[in-house]
Design an enzyme around this catalytic site. Structure first.
Site, mmCIF file in Angstrom:
data_model
loop_
_atom_site.group_PDB
_atom_site.id
_atom_site.type_symbol
_atom_site.label_atom_id
_atom_site.label_comp_id
_atom_site.label_asym_id
_atom_site.label_seq_id
_atom_site.Cartn_x
_atom_site.Cartn_y
_atom_site.Cartn_z
ATOM 1 N N CYS A 45 -3.947 0.714 -2.745
ATOM 2 C CA CYS A 45 -3.968 -0.557 -2.044
ATOM 3 C C CYS A 45 -2.931 -1.444 -2.544
ATOM 4 O O CYS A 45 -2.535 -1.466 -3.626
ATOM 5 C CB CYS A 45 -5.175 -1.071 -2.027
ATOM 6 S SG CYS A 45 -6.609 -0.319 -1.337
ATOM 7 N N ASN B 117 0.873 -1.103 0.107
ATOM 8 C CA ASN B 117 0.111 -0.004 0.206
ATOM 9 C C ASN B 117 0.795 1.190 -0.066
ATOM 10 O O ASN B 117 1.865 1.186 0.752
ATOM 11 C CB ASN B 117 -0.968 -0.101 1.010
ATOM 12 C CG ASN B 117 -0.343 -0.018 2.574
ATOM 13 O OD1 ASN B 117 0.581 -0.920 2.658
ATOM 14 N ND2 ASN B 117 -0.861 0.531 3.572
ATOM 15 N N GLU C 110 0.317 5.142 0.711
ATOM 16 C CA GLU C 110 -0.311 6.461 1.048
ATOM 17 C C GLU C 110 0.209 7.704 0.616
ATOM 18 O O GLU C 110 1.244 7.631 0.187
ATOM 19 C CB GLU C 110 -0.461 6.313 2.574
ATOM 20 C CG GLU C 110 -1.158 5.042 3.089
ATOM 21 C CD GLU C 110 -1.150 5.141 4.975
ATOM 22 O OE1 GLU C 110 -1.955 4.205 5.157
ATOM 23 O OE2 GLU C 110 -0.638 5.895 5.357
ATOM 24 N N GLU D 237 -3.033 -4.547 -3.123
ATOM 25 C CA GLU D 237 -3.506 -5.342 -4.240
ATOM 26 C C GLU D 237 -3.453 -4.800 -5.786
ATOM 27 O O GLU D 237 -3.113 -5.313 -6.613
ATOM 28 C CB GLU D 237 -4.885 -5.843 -3.807
ATOM 29 C CG GLU D 237 -4.921 -6.747 -2.812
ATOM 30 C CD GLU D 237 -5.356 -5.795 -1.354
ATOM 31 O OE1 GLU D 237 -5.879 -6.217 -0.515
ATOM 32 O OE2 GLU D 237 -4.906 -4.505 -1.255
ATOM 33 N N CYS E 199 -10.504 -4.417 -0.329
ATOM 34 C CA CYS E 199 -11.544 -3.701 -0.408
ATOM 35 C C CYS E 199 -12.286 -3.683 -1.715
ATOM 36 O O CYS E 199 -11.828 -4.472 -2.625
ATOM 37 C CB CYS E 199 -11.030 -2.103 -0.449
ATOM 38 S SG CYS E 199 -10.031 -1.755 -1.937
ATOM 39 N N CYS F 242 -10.394 -3.108 -4.958
ATOM 40 C CA CYS F 242 -9.275 -4.273 -5.296
ATOM 41 C C CYS F 242 -10.058 -5.120 -5.948
ATOM 42 O O CYS F 242 -9.579 -6.125 -6.885
ATOM 43 C CB CYS F 242 -8.464 -4.486 -3.957
ATOM 44 S SG CYS F 242 -7.483 -3.007 -3.580
#
Length: 162
Positions: A73, A62, A64, A75, A112, A115
């Site tokens: 993310c 991930n 940010e 994934e 999520c 993803c």
């Protein structure tokens, strides 16, 4: 009115040691990927690893950003890298793990919805399901055989494909 019920099936292992050598190794690659997480705001590190049909492993973590919606993310980092660099080498499996120093994660963290949607599109693109391995440190491992275990009504319209 018709009443419908959906059920999903998945496997739960007590530890990573119960997995096949191939899947255990993929999970270890997800842990390695987590080391490159850029998560100074949430301090919630996530790592993902894809195993391709050729045996190649792709890592994602991930990322940010202070402008929160600009982050991505783990994934999707891995999946978009695959789509840009190895689209003709089908994805066999993805392993995902997470860690934070703020509390103990007791069960696997699921991807999520965004993803899952990206993974769903890539499953359709390669016309082959992807095994999904979710795990946490010292906790259970969940194994699903397709993104449809998460999204039985995934958004997909075949007429939108060129």
């Amino acid at each position: 009115m018709t009443d419908h019920e959906l059920k999903i099936n998945f496997k739960e292992y007590d530890t990573l040691k119960e997995l096949s050598a191939k899947d255990h190794s993929l999970c270890q690659e997800a842990v390695k990927a987590m080391a490159n997480s850029h998560s100074p705001y949430s301090k919630f590190r996530v790592g993902a690893a894809l195993r391709l049909q050729s045996g190649k492993i792709i890592h994602g973590s991930n990322q940010e950003n202070v402008a929160y919606p600009s982050g991505l993310c783990a994934e999707r980092v891995a999946l978009f890298y695959w789509g840009a660099n190895h689209p003709d080498d089908p994805i066999e499996a993805i392993a995902v793990t997470a860690h934070t120093d703020d509390f103990e994660i007791l069960q696997p963290v699921t991807p999520c919805g965004s993803c899952l949607q990206v993974l769903a599109e890539y499953e359709k693109k390669q016309n082959k399901p992807v095994d999904i391995l979710l795990f946490c440190n010292n906790g259970p491992v969940w194994v699903m055989n397709s993104v449809e275990s998460f999204l039985p009504f995934l958004f997909f319209e075949n007429r939108l494909i060129l």
